[in-house]
Motif scaffolding. Structure first.
Motif, PDB file in Angstrom:
ATOM      1  N   TYR A   3       1.085   4.063  -2.939  1.00 46.80           N
ATOM      2  CA  TYR A   3       0.909   5.483  -2.626  1.00 46.80           C
ATOM      3  C   TYR A   3       2.095   6.296  -3.138  1.00 46.80           C
ATOM      4  O   TYR A   3       1.920   7.324  -3.802  1.00 46.80           O
ATOM      5  CB  TYR A   3       0.741   5.667  -1.116  1.00 46.80           C
ATOM      6  CG  TYR A   3       0.732   7.110  -0.685  1.00 46.80           C
ATOM      7  CD1 TYR A   3      -0.377   7.919  -0.943  1.00 46.80           C
ATOM      8  CD2 TYR A   3       1.830   7.663  -0.039  1.00 46.80           C
ATOM      9  CE1 TYR A   3      -0.383   9.252  -0.556  1.00 46.80           C
ATOM     10  CE2 TYR A   3       1.825   8.992   0.346  1.00 46.80           C
ATOM     11  CZ  TYR A   3       0.723   9.784   0.089  1.00 46.80           C
ATOM     12  OH  TYR A   3       0.720  11.100   0.460  1.00 46.80           O
ATOM     13  N   GLU A   4       3.308   5.830  -2.860  1.00 42.84           N
ATOM     14  CA  GLU A   4       4.516   6.557  -3.278  1.00 42.84           C
ATOM     15  C   GLU A   4       4.647   6.623  -4.799  1.00 42.84           C
ATOM     16  O   GLU A   4       5.201   7.576  -5.335  1.00 42.84           O
ATOM     17  CB  GLU A   4       5.757   5.925  -2.654  1.00 42.84           C
ATOM     18  CG  GLU A   4       5.839   6.144  -1.163  1.00 42.84           C
ATOM     19  CD  GLU A   4       6.974   5.392  -0.482  1.00 42.84           C
ATOM     20  OE1 GLU A   4       7.264   5.733   0.667  1.00 42.84           O
ATOM     21  OE2 GLU A   4       7.557   4.468  -1.093  1.00 42.84           O
ATOM     22  N   ILE A  59      -2.254   5.566  -5.550  1.00 42.73           N
ATOM     23  CA  ILE A  59      -3.254   5.858  -4.522  1.00 42.73           C
ATOM     24  C   ILE A  59      -3.060   7.306  -4.114  1.00 42.73           C
ATOM     25  O   ILE A  59      -1.941   7.740  -3.854  1.00 42.73           O
ATOM     26  CB  ILE A  59      -3.079   4.962  -3.277  1.00 42.73           C
ATOM     27  CG1 ILE A  59      -3.263   3.493  -3.628  1.00 42.73           C
ATOM     28  CG2 ILE A  59      -4.051   5.376  -2.183  1.00 42.73           C
ATOM     29  CD1 ILE A  59      -2.950   2.553  -2.476  1.00 42.73           C
ATOM     30  N   TYR A  60      -4.162   8.032  -4.048  1.00 40.20           N
ATOM     31  CA  TYR A  60      -4.077   9.408  -3.586  1.00 40.20           C
ATOM     32  C   TYR A  60      -4.947   9.569  -2.347  1.00 40.20           C
ATOM     33  O   TYR A  60      -6.082   9.096  -2.312  1.00 40.20           O
ATOM     34  CB  TYR A  60      -4.554  10.403  -4.648  1.00 40.20           C
ATOM     35  CG  TYR A  60      -4.696  11.795  -4.080  1.00 40.20           C
ATOM     36  CD1 TYR A  60      -3.580  12.577  -3.841  1.00 40.20           C
ATOM     37  CD2 TYR A  60      -5.936  12.296  -3.730  1.00 40.20           C
ATOM     38  CE1 TYR A  60      -3.683  13.831  -3.293  1.00 40.20           C
ATOM     39  CE2 TYR A  60      -6.061  13.561  -3.181  1.00 40.20           C
ATOM     40  CZ  TYR A  60      -4.933  14.322  -2.962  1.00 40.20           C
ATOM     41  OH  TYR A  60      -5.044  15.559  -2.402  1.00 40.20           O
ATOM     42  N   SER A  61      -4.400  10.217  -1.365  1.00 42.23           N
ATOM     43  CA  SER A  61      -5.165  10.560  -0.174  1.00 42.23           C
ATOM     44  C   SER A  61      -4.571  11.819   0.429  1.00 42.23           C
ATOM     45  O   SER A  61      -3.367  11.895   0.653  1.00 42.23           O
ATOM     46  CB  SER A  61      -5.110   9.432   0.851  1.00 42.23           C
ATOM     47  OG  SER A  61      -5.708   9.867   2.063  1.00 42.23           O
ATOM     48  N   LEU A  65       0.832  -1.208   0.000  1.00 47.35           N
ATOM     49  CA  LEU A  65       0.000   0.000   0.000  1.00 47.35           C
ATOM     50  C   LEU A  65       0.865   1.256   0.000  1.00 47.35           C
ATOM     51  O   LEU A  65       0.592   2.204  -0.733  1.00 47.35           O
ATOM     52  CB  LEU A  65      -0.944  -0.002   1.207  1.00 47.35           C
ATOM     53  CG  LEU A  65      -2.114  -0.965   1.112  1.00 47.35           C
ATOM     54  CD1 LEU A  65      -2.826  -1.065   2.458  1.00 47.35           C
ATOM     55  CD2 LEU A  65      -3.084  -0.554   0.019  1.00 47.35           C
ATOM     56  N   LEU A  66       1.911   1.261   0.814  1.00 44.42           N
ATOM     57  CA  LEU A  66       2.814   2.403   0.850  1.00 44.42           C
ATOM     58  C   LEU A  66       3.494   2.596  -0.501  1.00 44.42           C
ATOM     59  O   LEU A  66       3.587   3.717  -1.008  1.00 44.42           O
ATOM     60  CB  LEU A  66       3.859   2.243   1.954  1.00 44.42           C
ATOM     61  CG  LEU A  66       4.871   3.368   2.088  1.00 44.42           C
ATOM     62  CD1 LEU A  66       4.181   4.704   2.372  1.00 44.42           C
ATOM     63  CD2 LEU A  66       5.881   3.045   3.185  1.00 44.42           C
ATOM     64  N   ARG A 102       3.296  10.132   5.334  1.00 43.74           N
ATOM     65  CA  ARG A 102       4.309   9.209   5.884  1.00 43.74           C
ATOM     66  C   ARG A 102       5.009   9.850   7.032  1.00 43.74           C
ATOM     67  O   ARG A 102       5.345  10.948   7.142  1.00 43.74           O
ATOM     68  CB  ARG A 102       5.278   8.833   4.794  1.00 43.74           C
ATOM     69  CG  ARG A 102       6.229   7.808   5.286  1.00 43.74           C
ATOM     70  CD  ARG A 102       7.009   7.251   4.152  1.00 43.74           C
ATOM     71  NE  ARG A 102       8.146   6.595   4.747  1.00 43.74           N
ATOM     72  CZ  ARG A 102       8.453   5.356   4.546  1.00 43.74           C
ATOM     73  NH1 ARG A 102       7.767   4.650   3.730  1.00 43.74           N
ATOM     74  NH2 ARG A 102       9.481   4.817   5.127  1.00 43.74           N
ATOM     75  N   TRP A 111      -3.250  10.808   4.012  1.00 39.88           N
ATOM     76  CA  TRP A 111      -2.186   9.846   4.217  1.00 39.88           C
ATOM     77  C   TRP A 111      -0.839  10.530   4.094  1.00 39.88           C
ATOM     78  O   TRP A 111      -0.461  11.006   3.051  1.00 39.88           O
ATOM     79  CB  TRP A 111      -2.301   8.728   3.204  1.00 39.88           C
ATOM     80  CG  TRP A 111      -1.390   7.560   3.485  1.00 39.88           C
ATOM     81  CD1 TRP A 111      -0.460   7.445   4.467  1.00 39.88           C
ATOM     82  CD2 TRP A 111      -1.355   6.335   2.778  1.00 39.88           C
ATOM     83  NE1 TRP A 111       0.149   6.236   4.405  1.00 39.88           N
ATOM     84  CE2 TRP A 111      -0.381   5.531   3.384  1.00 39.88           C
ATOM     85  CE3 TRP A 111      -2.042   5.833   1.688  1.00 39.88           C
ATOM     86  CZ2 TRP A 111      -0.077   4.254   2.942  1.00 39.88           C
ATOM     87  CZ3 TRP A 111      -1.735   4.568   1.245  1.00 39.88           C
ATOM     88  CH2 TRP A 111      -0.769   3.780   1.864  1.00 39.88           C
TER      89      TRP A 111
END
Length: 133
Positions: free
Chosen positions: A121-122, A126-128, A117-118, A133, A131
């Protein structure tokens, strides 16, 4: 037979490394790519047949490349960072196949680890806005 594979791996890695010592030589290498051979028709540099995941590793000291290296041989390097990277890469293939097969994807541990998931995202998959880090 396992001993022969390990000896072959050690010889080939040291031959392409700057160091003549296994413990130091393994620190020179990084995974730069991974392919999946669903037919398992390839042979690892150690001689083991029928490998599914074909890793390309590069020596960061001299630029030498070794390919194909199986995931079992990557574990012989005894490096946590390489084990984590192989796990991440193989989980990406698992997720890809689930998408290709049209499976319903739920956020379960079967397909999604925290590391995956990370990574998604990186990579911008995935956009949030929440979220961080």
């Amino acid at each position: 037979m396992e001993g022969t594979y390990v000896k072959n791996l050690i010889c080939k890695v040291i031959y392409k490394s700057e160091s003549n010592n296994w413990d130091n030589a393994v620190m020179e290498w990084e995974i730069i790519d991974c392919e999946e051979d669903e037919k398992c028709s390839e042979i690892c540099i150690c001689g083991k047949e029928n490998i599914k995941y074909l890793y390309t590793i590069k020596n960061m000291c001299n630029g030498n490349i070794l390919y194909p290296v199986g995931s079992s041989c990557i574990t012989k390097f005894d490096r946590k960072d390489l084990r984590e990277k192989t796990s991440l890469m193989e989980s990406q293939f698992k997720l890809l196949h689930a998408v290709e097969e049209g499976k319903f994807l739920s956020l379960s541990v079967e397909l999604f680890s925290r590391k995956l998931l990370l990574w998604l995202y990186e990579e911008g998959a995935i956009y949030s806005r929440w979220w961080r880090r």
